[in-house]
Design a protein around this motif. Structure first.
Motif, PDB file in Angstrom:
ATOM      1  N   VAL A  21       0.836  -1.191   0.000  1.00  0.00           N
ATOM      2  CA  VAL A  21       0.000   0.000   0.000  1.00  0.00           C
ATOM      3  C   VAL A  21       0.872   1.242   0.000  1.00  0.00           C
ATOM      4  N   ARG A  22       1.992   1.172   0.719  1.00  0.00           N
ATOM      5  CA  ARG A  22       2.871   2.341   0.738  1.00  0.00           C
ATOM      6  C   ARG A  22       3.416   2.608  -0.658  1.00  0.00           C
ATOM      7  N   SER A  23       3.863   1.513  -1.323  1.00  0.00           N
ATOM      8  CA  SER A  23       4.442   1.751  -2.639  1.00  0.00           C
ATOM      9  C   SER A  23       3.381   2.255  -3.607  1.00  0.00           C
ATOM     10  N   LEU A  24       2.137   1.844  -3.388  1.00  0.00           N
ATOM     11  CA  LEU A  24       1.092   2.317  -4.288  1.00  0.00           C
ATOM     12  C   LEU A  24       0.688   3.741  -3.973  1.00  0.00           C
ATOM     13  N   HIS A  25       0.602   4.030  -2.704  1.00  0.00           N
ATOM     14  CA  HIS A  25      -0.089   5.260  -2.354  1.00  0.00           C
ATOM     15  C   HIS A  25       0.824   6.398  -1.966  1.00  0.00           C
ATOM     16  N   THR A  26       2.042   6.089  -1.541  1.00  0.00           N
ATOM     17  CA  THR A  26       2.912   7.234  -1.260  1.00  0.00           C
ATOM     18  C   THR A  26       3.819   7.535  -2.438  1.00  0.00           C
ATOM     19  N   ASP A  27       4.398   6.496  -3.033  1.00  0.00           N
ATOM     20  CA  ASP A  27       5.369   6.748  -4.092  1.00  0.00           C
ATOM     21  C   ASP A  27       4.729   7.442  -5.281  1.00  0.00           C
ATOM     22  N   CYS A  28       3.559   6.961  -5.668  1.00  0.00           N
ATOM     23  CA  CYS A  28       2.933   7.553  -6.829  1.00  0.00           C
ATOM     24  C   CYS A  28       2.285   8.877  -6.486  1.00  0.00           C
ATOM     25  N   ALA A  29       1.815   8.984  -5.250  1.00  0.00           N
ATOM     26  CA  ALA A  29       1.114  10.211  -4.879  1.00  0.00           C
ATOM     27  C   ALA A  29       2.042  11.408  -4.910  1.00  0.00           C
ATOM     28  N   ARG A  30       3.345  11.139  -4.819  1.00  0.00           N
ATOM     29  CA  ARG A  30       4.275  12.247  -4.843  1.00  0.00           C
ATOM     30  C   ARG A  30       4.187  13.001  -6.164  1.00  0.00           C
ATOM     31  N   LEU A  31       3.836  12.276  -7.214  1.00  0.00           N
ATOM     32  CA  LEU A  31       3.787  12.916  -8.525  1.00  0.00           C
ATOM     33  C   LEU A  31       2.510  13.723  -8.718  1.00  0.00           C
ATOM     34  N   SER A  32       1.468  13.345  -8.010  1.00  0.00           N
ATOM     35  CA  SER A  32       0.238  14.103  -8.171  1.00  0.00           C
ATOM     36  C   SER A  32       0.219  15.202  -7.118  1.00  0.00           C
ATOM     37  N   SER A  33      -0.819  15.977  -7.120  1.00  0.00           N
ATOM     38  CA  SER A  33      -0.852  17.063  -6.159  1.00  0.00           C
ATOM     39  C   SER A  33      -1.370  16.555  -4.815  1.00  0.00           C
ATOM     40  N   PHE A  34      -0.989  17.241  -3.780  1.00  0.00           N
ATOM     41  CA  PHE A  34      -1.383  16.832  -2.432  1.00  0.00           C
ATOM     42  C   PHE A  34      -2.897  16.847  -2.290  1.00  0.00           C
ATOM     43  N   ARG A  35      -3.486  17.875  -2.882  1.00  0.00           N
ATOM     44  CA  ARG A  35      -4.921  18.025  -2.692  1.00  0.00           C
ATOM     45  C   ARG A  35      -5.706  16.948  -3.429  1.00  0.00           C
ATOM     46  N   SER A  36      -5.167  16.531  -4.602  1.00  0.00           N
ATOM     47  CA  SER A  36      -5.950  15.603  -5.406  1.00  0.00           C
ATOM     48  C   SER A  36      -5.791  14.161  -4.933  1.00  0.00           C
ATOM     49  N   SER A  37      -4.783  13.879  -4.090  1.00  0.00           N
ATOM     50  CA  SER A  37      -4.604  12.498  -3.683  1.00  0.00           C
ATOM     51  C   SER A  37      -5.562  12.161  -2.552  1.00  0.00           C
TER      52      SER A  37
ATOM     53  N   LYS C 191       1.270  11.771 -18.858  1.00  0.00           N
ATOM     54  CA  LYS C 191       1.130  12.605 -17.670  1.00  0.00           C
ATOM     55  C   LYS C 191       0.132  11.990 -16.699  1.00  0.00           C
ATOM     56  N   TRP C 192      -0.903  11.399 -17.293  1.00  0.00           N
ATOM     57  CA  TRP C 192      -1.921  10.837 -16.419  1.00  0.00           C
ATOM     58  C   TRP C 192      -1.428   9.563 -15.734  1.00  0.00           C
ATOM     59  N   PHE C 193      -0.665   8.732 -16.448  1.00  0.00           N
ATOM     60  CA  PHE C 193      -0.105   7.524 -15.816  1.00  0.00           C
ATOM     61  C   PHE C 193       0.783   7.905 -14.643  1.00  0.00           C
ATOM     62  N   GLU C 194       1.468   9.025 -14.767  1.00  0.00           N
ATOM     63  CA  GLU C 194       2.383   9.434 -13.712  1.00  0.00           C
ATOM     64  C   GLU C 194       1.654   9.812 -12.430  1.00  0.00           C
ATOM     65  N   LYS C 195       0.372  10.069 -12.533  1.00  0.00           N
ATOM     66  CA  LYS C 195      -0.387  10.372 -11.318  1.00  0.00           C
ATOM     67  C   LYS C 195      -0.526   9.148 -10.423  1.00  0.00           C
ATOM     68  N   GLY C 271      -9.499  -0.069 -14.057  1.00  0.00           N
ATOM     69  CA  GLY C 271      -9.147  -0.623 -12.758  1.00  0.00           C
ATOM     70  C   GLY C 271      -7.682  -0.985 -12.645  1.00  0.00           C
ATOM     71  N   TRP C 272      -7.000  -1.115 -13.771  1.00  0.00           N
ATOM     72  CA  TRP C 272      -5.570  -1.405 -13.711  1.00  0.00           C
ATOM     73  C   TRP C 272      -4.819  -0.135 -13.355  1.00  0.00           C
ATOM     74  N   LEU C 273      -3.644  -0.359 -12.759  1.00  0.00           N
ATOM     75  CA  LEU C 273      -2.813   0.781 -12.420  1.00  0.00           C
ATOM     76  C   LEU C 273      -1.463   0.603 -13.110  1.00  0.00           C
ATOM     77  N   ILE C 274      -1.057   1.619 -13.837  1.00  0.00           N
ATOM     78  CA  ILE C 274       0.178   1.532 -14.626  1.00  0.00           C
ATOM     79  C   ILE C 274       1.280   2.242 -13.865  1.00  0.00           C
ATOM     80  N   ASN C 275       2.375   1.547 -13.658  1.00  0.00           N
ATOM     81  CA  ASN C 275       3.532   2.152 -13.013  1.00  0.00           C
ATOM     82  C   ASN C 275       4.629   2.291 -14.059  1.00  0.00           C
ATOM     83  N   LEU C 276       4.855   3.522 -14.507  1.00  0.00           N
ATOM     84  CA  LEU C 276       5.818   3.736 -15.586  1.00  0.00           C
ATOM     85  C   LEU C 276       7.252   3.581 -15.101  1.00  0.00           C
ATOM     86  N   VAL C 277       7.486   3.824 -13.809  1.00  0.00           N
ATOM     87  CA  VAL C 277       8.853   3.776 -13.298  1.00  0.00           C
ATOM     88  C   VAL C 277       9.339   2.332 -13.228  1.00  0.00           C
TER      89      VAL C 277
END
Lengths: 179, 298, 287
Positions: A21-37, C191-195, C271-277
């Motif tokens: 869950v951490r790798s899903l939700h913290t690592d990727c969330a860094r790229l999005s904005s704080f408010r939108s996560s 850009k969207w995948f990176e979210k 429902g899938w999640l793409i991790n580009l890294v």
């Protein structure tokens, strides 16, 4: 209460899930904005997932990634759109009109005064700009049935400005000369 | 003709004139050698560092105008040519748009400048609340306040108000053109030197002073490497000299290049700059860089 | 012989004879700076283009359409709401067949894969702004005679002639609806995948668009496939060309590739999640 929660967290299964869950939700969330996560929910509310390395579907993802730089055009027997690859090197004419980074002929229309003044601008000229100006003026004056046309040459920036809208005419002319 | 004029910088040497045709063996040797730092004695026997330009990705309009520059050593004060490098003409022999360089300089001065000049309006000047004399019957002109802009010591109309930001953004491709033009100008005026790396043998500042004196650099010198962590020696050696500065390649800008008389790039920095600038000149999503600048854009 | 890049070389050569270019000896191009101050009195003061007296000088122009007392023209006729609700209508920015052919000729899009919004936007030459109610592209008929590519394309609106032009070359065209969020995602997938958000479901069309997208004549993505193949034949007869058989085509797989009505990307499910890294795909565990 707190001790109880700690006991749950320490079980190995939950530990692994927490890692995930951490790798899903913290690592990727860094790229999005704080408010939108979204806020992290209780772990039980997340569905079970599997992480696939090198999945067969990755080719569909790669298809969606844009190229980094503008791709080079490939040689084809025919170009139905009228676009042509550049063939001239400018050695025989003494001047050269480079293509833009999108592989187009750099002839543009500039309108001023609410469309009352139209200027045709030829850019990216190298070499003997004055010879090109003579050539282009001849082409334009021929299409105007011999009436004179005004031009302006900027040698520093390699541009020729021609009074009037002769974009299509000049673009086709330059293409026919191989530029 | 130009090449003849450039003889100090550019090659008139038949064997390696066309660098693209040099032997790959020599190249691979050079590549391995350049990464390993060896002692002074072995350096003499080291093969020349020949670095041809790879035109496969971004072909210039005319390869004949490609520039070639010597790679110099910095491990001793005396100058030795370590190798030769081919520079991409789109970056190092671009049209020297001095007007665009000037626009870049002006932009770099202005975008961070906040004017603190300030004047008080009639409302802010102390006093002046009451009518100085009656409207009628005094034989004097009518006035409502002694701080009116007509009065000596009164407020100022349309005066400067602080803080006034002069921030604006130069169009992206003008910034790119500023960099290529400045690099081309520096190379054309013999003010651009390429060095092997930034490994100097001592921490002594006198070494740098002697080096600059010997090679006729500067006096002010900007040394650019690819990375922002420089070796210890050069940091100590240049620390006390105000006119010799170090800069990573990502920080290179028009103002700093022109502020220093001589620009000294490492081989790595040259490659990095070429790669980055050619990418910007050919990037696929160029339209996204040409939109209006927004303060909150990433 | 005139040397190419003559002006560049001339300028660079000239620079060698000139003093060093420095901050102190640069100045802007002559006449490139315009003075934003208006001189007064002897410093060039006159009318400054505003004329003498009146509304020209005082800028107190009459309101637009006012005819100094007459019943204004814009009020003489009864109300005709041509543009009623224009701010709520879906907009489909046009791309012409000519533009599409140029993109193909200059190698900006790959016709060995199905073409959709993402392909067109990834070419870097077109953008979609879903916030301005742009719901996708319409393919227009300019240059349709010169269109020679065999493609599988999905657009949001296409006219009959355009459909015929694509199918004449053995291609496949489909019109499909994407909701604004999907358009936003497709306009820049990287850009969207990176979210790092799971791929959402694509929404079904709103009620007023259902009719268009269920019609086989428009090659709607919700239309009955059998009816579409019938309409393909009908159109071939109407426009007088022989319909190439897609079944015999070596690219049959590519030409018939279609997305599910709820699917956003080809080959990737909602429902899938793409991790580009890490180059991984995170899927729901199926038991």
């Amino acid at each position: 209460m707190a001790a109880n929660a700690k006991a749950i967290v320490n079980t190995p299964l939950l530990q692994g899930l927490k890692q995930l869950v951490r790798s899903l939700h913290t690592d990727c969330a860094r790229l999005s904005s704080f408010r939108s996560s979204r806020e992290v929910q209780p772990l039980e509310e997340y569905p079970e997932v599997e992480v696939l390395h090198n999945p067969p579907e990755w080719k569909y993802v790669e298809r969606l990634l844009p190229p980094r730089t503008v791709p080079q055009p490939v040689a084809k027997p025919a170009y139905p759109s009228g676009w042509k690859p550049q063939t001239a090197t400018g050695q025989e004419s003494g001047y050269f009109v480079a293509r833009t980074k999108n592989h187009m002929v750099p002839v543009y229309l500039n309108t001023r005064f609410r469309g009352q003044r139209r200027l045709t601008i030829v850019r990216l000229i190298q070499g003997d700009i004055w010879a090109l100006e003579r050539d282009l003026r001849q082409v334009v004056e021929q299409s105007r049935n011999g009436k004179l046309c005004a031009t302006r040459v900027n040698e520093l920036s390699g541009q020729i400005h021609i009074h009037g809208d002769y974009v299509d005419l000049l673009r086709e002319h330059l293409k026919s000369k191989g530029f | 003709m130009l090449k003849f004029l450039n003889k100090t910088r550019q090659l008139l040497y038949p064997n390696v004139r066309n660098l693209s045709h040099t032997v790959t063996v020599c190249q691979s040797n050079a590549a391995t050698e350049s990464t390993t730092t060896t002692g002074k004695e072995t350096l003499v026997s080291k093969p020349a560092l020949i670095l041809p330009q790879n035109y496969a990705e971004h072909a210039p309009v005319s390869r004949s105008t490609a520039r070639q520059a010597w790679i110099e050593n910095v491990d001793a004060v005396t100058e030795r040519k370590v190798g030769l490098m081919e520079l991409h003409p789109d970056v190092f022999a671009a049209q020297p748009r001095v007007d665009v360089i000037q626009e870049n300089i002006e932009w770099q001065r202005k975008y961070r400048y906040v004017s603190m000049a300030h004047t008080k309006t009639r409302a802010e000047v102390r006093g002046g609340g009451r009518k100085p004399w009656p409207q009628k019957g005094m034989g004097r002109a009518r006035h409502g306040s002694i701080r009116s802009p007509l009065f000596k010591g009164g407020g100022v109309i349309h005066g400067p108000r602080s803080p006034t930001t002069h921030f604006y953004m130069l169009p992206f491709y003008k910034r790119v053109m500023g960099l290529t033009s400045t690099l081309s100008v520096k190379l054309a005026q013999d003010d651009l030197h390429i060095i092997e790396d930034v490994e100097i043998p001592t921490k002594d500042a006198q070494f740098i002073r002697d080096l600059i004196q010997e090679r006729n650099w500067g006096p002010s010198v900007l040394i650019v490497d690819k990375h922002d962590v420089f070796p210890e020696n050069i940091c100590y050696a240049t620390d006390s000299i105000g006119y010799v500065n170090l800069m990573p390649a990502y920080g290179l800008n028009v103002y700093s290049m022109l502020k220093h008389d001589t620009l000294v790039l490492t081989v790595e920095a040259v490659k990095h700059l070429e790669e980055r600038l050619l990418y910007q000149l050919h990037r696929n999503d160029a339209a996204s860089k040409q939109t209006k600048f927004k303060l909150d854009q990433v | 012989m005139a040397h190419l890049r003559e002006s560049t070389d001339k300028a660079l050569k000239l620079l060698r004879t000139l003093p060093r270019v420095q901050i102190g000896n640069l100045r802007p191009n002559p006449n490139s700076k315009q003075n934003d101050k208006r001189g007064r009195a002897q410093h060039g003061g006159d009318k400054h283009g505003a004329g003498n007296k009146g509304s020209g000088q005082r800028q107190n122009f009459m309101r637009l359409g006012y005819e100094t007392g007459n019943q204004p023209f814009y009020l003489r006729f009864p109300y005709e709401p041509y543009y009623k609700g224009h701010h709520m209508r879906r907009e489909y920015p046009p791309i012409s067949m000519l533009q599409l052919q140029v993109l193909i000729d200059t190698n900006r899009i790959d016709i060995s894969q199905p073409i959709d919004i993402a392909t067109l936007c990834n070419s870097g030459l077109m953008t979609l702004k879903p916030a301005e109610l742009q719901y996708g592209f319409q393919l227009t008929d300019e240059g349709l005679d010169n269109f020679k590519a065999k493609i599988n394309i999905e657009v949001q609106h296409a006219s009959e002639a355009v459909i015929a032009a694509v199918e004449r070359n053995g291609g496949v065209i489909r019109t499909a609806y994407y909701d604004p969020r999907s358009v936003h995602i497709l306009s820049n997938p990287k850009k969207w995948f990176e979210k790092g958000v799971p791929i959402p479901l694509r929404m079904l069309p709103p009620q007023d668009a259902i009719e268009y997208y269920t019609d086989a004549r428009n090659r709607g993505y919700l239309a009955n496939p059998e009816e579409i193949s019938k309409e393909r034949l009908v159109l071939a007869q109407k426009y007088g060309y022989e319909l190439p058989r897609i079944e015999d085509d070596p690219n049959y797989e590519m030409l018939t590739a279609a997305k599910d009505p709820r699917q956003l990307f080809h080959g990737l499910e909602p429902g899938w999640l793409i991790n580009l890294v890490d180059k991984t795909i995170v899927k729901l565990k199926t038991t």
